[in-house]
Design a protein around this motif. Structure first.
Motif, PDB file in Angstrom:
ATOM      1  N   ALA A 138      36.005  46.531  34.198  1.00  0.00           N
ATOM      2  CA  ALA A 138      37.087  46.469  35.190  1.00  0.00           C
ATOM      3  C   ALA A 138      37.900  47.759  35.250  1.00  0.00           C
ATOM      4  CB  ALA A 138      38.011  45.284  34.897  1.00  0.00           C
ATOM      5  N   GLY A 139      37.235  48.900  35.020  1.00  0.00           N
ATOM      6  CA  GLY A 139      37.905  50.187  35.130  1.00  0.00           C
ATOM      7  C   GLY A 139      38.739  50.585  33.940  1.00  0.00           C
ATOM      8  N   ILE A 140      38.650  49.868  32.824  1.00  0.00           N
ATOM      9  CA  ILE A 140      39.414  50.232  31.631  1.00  0.00           C
ATOM     10  C   ILE A 140      38.468  50.423  30.459  1.00  0.00           C
ATOM     11  CG2 ILE A 140      41.491  49.003  32.393  1.00  0.00           C
ATOM     12  CD1 ILE A 140      40.698  46.814  30.308  1.00  0.00           C
ATOM     13  N   GLU A 141      38.929  51.174  29.474  1.00  0.00           N
ATOM     14  CA  GLU A 141      38.237  51.315  28.199  1.00  0.00           C
ATOM     15  C   GLU A 141      39.259  51.161  27.095  1.00  0.00           C
ATOM     16  OE1 GLU A 141      35.952  54.858  27.833  1.00  0.00           O
ATOM     17  OE2 GLU A 141      34.683  54.432  29.587  1.00  0.00           O
ATOM     18  N   VAL A 142      39.075  50.160  26.250  1.00  0.00           N
ATOM     19  CA  VAL A 142      40.021  49.909  25.166  1.00  0.00           C
ATOM     20  C   VAL A 142      39.254  49.563  23.898  1.00  0.00           C
ATOM     21  CG1 VAL A 142      41.935  49.154  26.634  1.00  0.00           C
ATOM     22  CG2 VAL A 142      40.259  47.483  25.863  1.00  0.00           C
ATOM     23  N   PRO A 143      39.815  49.892  22.735  1.00  0.00           N
ATOM     24  CA  PRO A 143      39.142  49.544  21.475  1.00  0.00           C
ATOM     25  C   PRO A 143      39.244  48.044  21.201  1.00  0.00           C
ATOM     26  CG  PRO A 143      41.255  50.588  21.031  1.00  0.00           C
ATOM     27  CD  PRO A 143      41.035  50.689  22.508  1.00  0.00           C
ATOM     28  N   PRO A 189      52.871  49.075  25.335  1.00  0.00           N
ATOM     29  CA  PRO A 189      51.506  48.645  24.998  1.00  0.00           C
ATOM     30  C   PRO A 189      51.277  47.166  25.277  1.00  0.00           C
ATOM     31  CG  PRO A 189      52.797  49.010  23.006  1.00  0.00           C
ATOM     32  CD  PRO A 189      53.605  49.550  24.147  1.00  0.00           C
ATOM     33  N   LEU A 190      50.134  46.873  25.840  1.00  0.00           N
ATOM     34  CA  LEU A 190      49.711  45.509  26.101  1.00  0.00           C
ATOM     35  C   LEU A 190      48.471  45.205  25.275  1.00  0.00           C
ATOM     36  CD1 LEU A 190      50.051  45.414  30.002  1.00  0.00           C
ATOM     37  CD2 LEU A 190      51.699  44.570  28.314  1.00  0.00           C
ATOM     38  N   ILE A 191      48.330  43.943  24.912  1.00  0.00           N
ATOM     39  CA  ILE A 191      47.181  43.497  24.110  1.00  0.00           C
ATOM     40  C   ILE A 191      46.331  42.590  24.971  1.00  0.00           C
ATOM     41  CG2 ILE A 191      46.428  42.364  22.001  1.00  0.00           C
ATOM     42  CD1 ILE A 191      50.016  43.227  22.090  1.00  0.00           C
ATOM     43  N   LEU A 192      45.039  42.893  25.056  1.00  0.00           N
ATOM     44  CA  LEU A 192      44.094  42.092  25.821  1.00  0.00           C
ATOM     45  C   LEU A 192      43.397  41.103  24.902  1.00  0.00           C
ATOM     46  CD1 LEU A 192      42.201  41.413  28.246  1.00  0.00           C
ATOM     47  CD2 LEU A 192      40.811  43.387  27.542  1.00  0.00           C
ATOM     48  N   ALA A 193      43.401  39.836  25.281  1.00  0.00           N
ATOM     49  CA  ALA A 193      42.661  38.805  24.557  1.00  0.00           C
ATOM     50  C   ALA A 193      41.600  38.227  25.479  1.00  0.00           C
ATOM     51  CB  ALA A 193      43.608  37.705  24.085  1.00  0.00           C
ATOM     52  N   ILE A 194      40.363  38.269  25.026  1.00  0.00           N
ATOM     53  CA  ILE A 194      39.273  37.589  25.730  1.00  0.00           C
ATOM     54  C   ILE A 194      38.991  36.306  24.974  1.00  0.00           C
ATOM     55  CG2 ILE A 194      36.860  37.714  26.450  1.00  0.00           C
ATOM     56  CD1 ILE A 194      37.170  40.783  26.379  1.00  0.00           C
ATOM     57  N   ALA A 212      39.285  54.651  33.962  1.00  0.00           N
ATOM     58  CA  ALA A 212      40.597  55.045  33.466  1.00  0.00           C
ATOM     59  C   ALA A 212      40.678  54.794  31.977  1.00  0.00           C
ATOM     60  CB  ALA A 212      41.686  54.248  34.186  1.00  0.00           C
ATOM     61  N   GLN A 213      41.252  55.710  31.237  1.00  0.00           N
ATOM     62  CA  GLN A 213      41.425  55.566  29.797  1.00  0.00           C
ATOM     63  C   GLN A 213      42.759  54.913  29.516  1.00  0.00           C
ATOM     64  OE1 GLN A 213      39.116  56.483  27.514  1.00  0.00           O
ATOM     65  NE2 GLN A 213      40.315  55.602  25.891  1.00  0.00           N
ATOM     66  N   ALA A 214      42.748  53.775  28.770  1.00  0.00           N
ATOM     67  CA  ALA A 214      43.989  53.083  28.447  1.00  0.00           C
ATOM     68  C   ALA A 214      44.706  53.821  27.324  1.00  0.00           C
ATOM     69  CB  ALA A 214      43.700  51.644  28.031  1.00  0.00           C
ATOM     70  N   THR A 215      45.960  54.212  27.573  1.00  0.00           N
ATOM     71  CA  THR A 215      46.713  54.934  26.562  1.00  0.00           C
ATOM     72  C   THR A 215      47.635  54.024  25.788  1.00  0.00           C
ATOM     73  OG1 THR A 215      48.487  55.430  28.114  1.00  0.00           O
ATOM     74  CG2 THR A 215      46.653  56.980  27.994  1.00  0.00           C
ATOM     75  N   ALA A 269      43.539  43.379  37.810  1.00  0.00           N
ATOM     76  CA  ALA A 269      44.077  43.472  39.172  1.00  0.00           C
ATOM     77  C   ALA A 269      45.500  42.955  39.227  1.00  0.00           C
ATOM     78  CB  ALA A 269      43.186  42.692  40.138  1.00  0.00           C
ATOM     79  N   ALA A 270      45.786  41.885  38.470  1.00  0.00           N
ATOM     80  CA  ALA A 270      47.147  41.335  38.448  1.00  0.00           C
ATOM     81  C   ALA A 270      48.130  42.308  37.814  1.00  0.00           C
ATOM     82  CB  ALA A 270      47.153  40.004  37.704  1.00  0.00           C
ATOM     83  N   LEU A 271      47.640  43.146  36.900  1.00  0.00           N
ATOM     84  CA  LEU A 271      48.523  44.114  36.240  1.00  0.00           C
ATOM     85  C   LEU A 271      48.895  45.278  37.154  1.00  0.00           C
ATOM     86  CD1 LEU A 271      47.057  44.576  32.654  1.00  0.00           C
ATOM     87  CD2 LEU A 271      49.280  43.606  33.240  1.00  0.00           C
ATOM     88  N   GLY A 272      48.000  45.652  38.039  1.00  0.00           N
ATOM     89  CA  GLY A 272      48.255  46.825  38.871  1.00  0.00           C
ATOM     90  C   GLY A 272      48.285  48.084  38.024  1.00  0.00           C
ATOM     91  N   ARG A 273      49.322  48.896  38.224  1.00  0.00           N
ATOM     92  CA  ARG A 273      49.427  50.176  37.502  1.00  0.00           C
ATOM     93  C   ARG A 273      49.584  49.988  35.996  1.00  0.00           C
ATOM     94  NH1 ARG A 273      51.201  54.724  40.915  1.00  0.00           N
ATOM     95  NH2 ARG A 273      51.891  55.642  38.969  1.00  0.00           N
ATOM     96  N   ARG A 274      50.047  48.815  35.577  1.00  0.00           N
ATOM     97  CA  ARG A 274      50.247  48.590  34.146  1.00  0.00           C
ATOM     98  C   ARG A 274      48.930  48.497  33.384  1.00  0.00           C
ATOM     99  NH1 ARG A 274      54.417  44.940  31.286  1.00  0.00           N
ATOM    100  NH2 ARG A 274      53.873  46.507  29.726  1.00  0.00           N
ATOM    101  N   ALA A 275      47.811  48.470  34.081  1.00  0.00           N
ATOM    102  CA  ALA A 275      46.526  48.411  33.390  1.00  0.00           C
ATOM    103  C   ALA A 275      46.356  49.584  32.423  1.00  0.00           C
ATOM    104  CB  ALA A 275      45.387  48.398  34.403  1.00  0.00           C
ATOM    105  N   ARG A 276      47.014  50.702  32.723  1.00  0.00           N
ATOM    106  CA  ARG A 276      46.909  51.856  31.828  1.00  0.00           C
ATOM    107  C   ARG A 276      47.592  51.611  30.488  1.00  0.00           C
ATOM    108  NH1 ARG A 276      50.231  56.066  35.417  1.00  0.00           N
ATOM    109  NH2 ARG A 276      49.048  54.913  36.988  1.00  0.00           N
ATOM    110  N   ASP A 277      48.414  50.549  30.406  1.00  0.00           N
ATOM    111  CA  ASP A 277      49.142  50.258  29.167  1.00  0.00           C
ATOM    112  C   ASP A 277      48.350  49.371  28.207  1.00  0.00           C
ATOM    113  OD1 ASP A 277      51.340  51.695  30.091  1.00  0.00           O
ATOM    114  OD2 ASP A 277      52.224  49.930  31.057  1.00  0.00           O
ATOM    115  N   ILE A 278      47.147  48.941  28.596  1.00  0.00           N
ATOM    116  CA  ILE A 278      46.350  48.118  27.683  1.00  0.00           C
ATOM    117  C   ILE A 278      45.896  48.996  26.522  1.00  0.00           C
ATOM    118  CG2 ILE A 278      44.344  46.616  27.423  1.00  0.00           C
ATOM    119  CD1 ILE A 278      44.413  46.178  30.450  1.00  0.00           C
TER     120      ILE A 278
END
Length: 475
Positions: A234-239, A10-15, A2-5, A71-80
């Motif tokens: 995990a099924g996402i692609e983000v910059p 918008p959500l910000i991912l921190a590793i 899935a492509q994150a739009t 997984a905890a985000l559910g459908r919101r994963a597309r918002d990353i």
């Protein structure tokens, strides 16, 4: 995948890849935590002074933490919409630049296997310090990369075939996690190899020669913030837009750093940092470096370090055989303090003393377990204060201390630091300072960030007995 739009919310991912665990945290546009995942990793000590981790385990732990968070985000994963990575700064590794296979263990920042070899370079210490901003020490990567070349056949073979890559943990992780497989290093993590020149902002040919390391195996220098590549997991692609060291990222947990504040982050190790907008001059026996470079703006820092913070508590827990030592600390710290003091060289004595091998020991008559634990906590405050005292000759006096990190949750530790330093200690409710800081950088430094966090204040007050113990400890 899935492509994150990230178009709607918008959500910000921190590793946040740390010594004991990898974490993936999702923040909203104001820095509020939305979801998280965490996966523990092992740390082995096969010989005295050695500390190693498995590179494949580290990579797998990041993927596992990401999967939990998504997984905890559910459908919101597309918002990353964007991601940032903070990592152990001085940990380093060798890997195959074609396959990505680790060719060495990850040499932890706690590893001191080359201390005797480093001691033999003492005559070069001042020059190394002026070039890199770092005190000559076996904690940093250069001597461990040299050890790998000398002792690991896979590393030597990869060098001969032109397939060797080596450098900081962050560079290995971005190579393995990003689709483009970049070979890059941010200023803070690059510097912790002790091969990166603070003034030219690139690898130093004379330092490579001093440590006997080949040119061409190290990642290319890159700014902290920019387009690093595409994180795919995990099924996402983000910059991925920001990469920094964990302690450096923590300074940005609440946005732009304050010039008048001393930032203290207390975790497995502890650090006191002062952010500066101009390059500092030479600061003997402490560290200088770059904590932000976005191509236009540079933020420098002066830093003092304490190795035996959380690591010291782990050491004492094992020594006493008390598994729940940390849970007992609040009650023990509420008692009238003993006269006992602890000379804390756990994982090596850092700034401003710099003794890679130091005999940790208690000094005094009261050796009961609770008294030893209190003395160890006080030693963390004393080591931080010693760094603050040393720093005072080179930077303006701080108006306040801002404390973060898991060990800072000890009220008594913050209180003792306020009494020693004579300025208030502000502790915000933010155990994930490194993650929140790298998220802020990745998000483009939004102005309204983490403003609703609770803050506790520890005011300074006279404590002659504490100051007396500090003087005895210094002596």
């Amino acid at each position: 995948m899935a492509q994150a739009t990230g178009a709607a919310r918008p959500l910000i991912l921190a590793i946040d890849q740390g010594t004991h665990a990898s974490r993936a945290l999702l923040f909203d546009a104001r820095g509020g935590l939305v979801a998280h995942g965490e996966q523990e990793i092992g740390l082995s000590r096969p010989q005295p002074d050695w500390a190693e981790q498995d590179g494949e385990e580290v990579v797998a732990s990041v993927h596992a933490a990401l999967a939990q968070a998504v997984a905890a985000l559910g459908r919101r994963a597309r918002d990353i919409a964007v991601a940032g990575l903070s990592s152990q700064r001085a940990s380093c590794v060798c890997w195959d630049r074609a396959s990505g296979e680790p060719l060495s263990p990850v040499f932890s920042w706690q590893d001191r296997r080359m201390h005797a070899w480093i001691d033999a370079l003492a005559a070069h210490g001042d020059d190394v310090h002026r070039r890199t901003g770092l005190f000559l020490s076996p904690h940093y990567g250069a001597s461990k990369l040299r050890w790998a070349l000398d002792h690991l056949p896979k590393v030597a073979q990869a060098l001969g075939t032109g397939r060797l890559a080596c450098g900081p943990m962050a560079s290995f992780l971005t190579f393995r996690l990003l689709k483009e497989r970049p070979l890059l290093a941010d200023p803070q993590c690059a510097a912790r190899t002790q091969l990166w020149n603070l003034h030219t902002r690139n690898w130093d040919a004379e330092l490579l020669s001093l440590f006997g390391l080949p040119a061409g195996c190290l990642p290319a220098a890159a700014p902290t913030c920019g387009h690093w590549g595409t994180l795919a997991s995990a099924g996402i692609e983000v910059p991925l837009r920001a990469v920094n060291g964990d302690q450096s990222a923590a300074v940005f947990a609440f946005g732009w750093p304050e010039a008048e504040s001393a930032y203290v982050n207390i975790g497995t190790s502890a650090f006191v940092q002062r952010a500066l907008m101009r390059a500092p001059g030479h600061v003997p026996r402490q560290l200088t470096g770059i904590i932000l470079d976005d191509g236009a703006t540079t933020v420098y820092m002066v830093e003092g370090n304490v190795n035996g913070a959380g690591a010291g508590l782990e050491w004492l827990s094992a020594r006493l055989g008390i598994d729940d030592l940390t849970a007992r600390l609040p009650e023990w710290l509420a008692r009238p303090p003993p006269s006992l003091v602890f000379l804390n060289g756990v994982a090596g004595l850092g700034g401003p003393f710099w003794q890679a091998r130091f005999d940790s020991r208690f000094v005094g008559d009261d050796g009961e377990p609770w008294a030893q634990a209190v003395a160890l906590v006080e030693s963390i405050a004393f080591l931080l204060q010693a760094n603050i005292d040393h720093m005072a000759a080179y930077v303006p006096r701080a108006a306040r201390v801002r404390a973060s990190g898991g060990v800072s949750r000890l009220d008594a530790l913050c209180s003792k630091l306020a009494r020693l330093n004579g300025v208030p200690v502000h502790r915000r409710d933010d155990p994930e300072a490194s993650a929140r800081g790298i998220a802020w950088l990745a998000a483009g430094r939004p102005s309204n960030w983490n403003t609703g966090a609770a803050e506790e204040l520890f005011e300074p007050r006279p404590d002659p007995a504490l100051h007396d113990r500090y003087r005895r400890w210094r002596a």
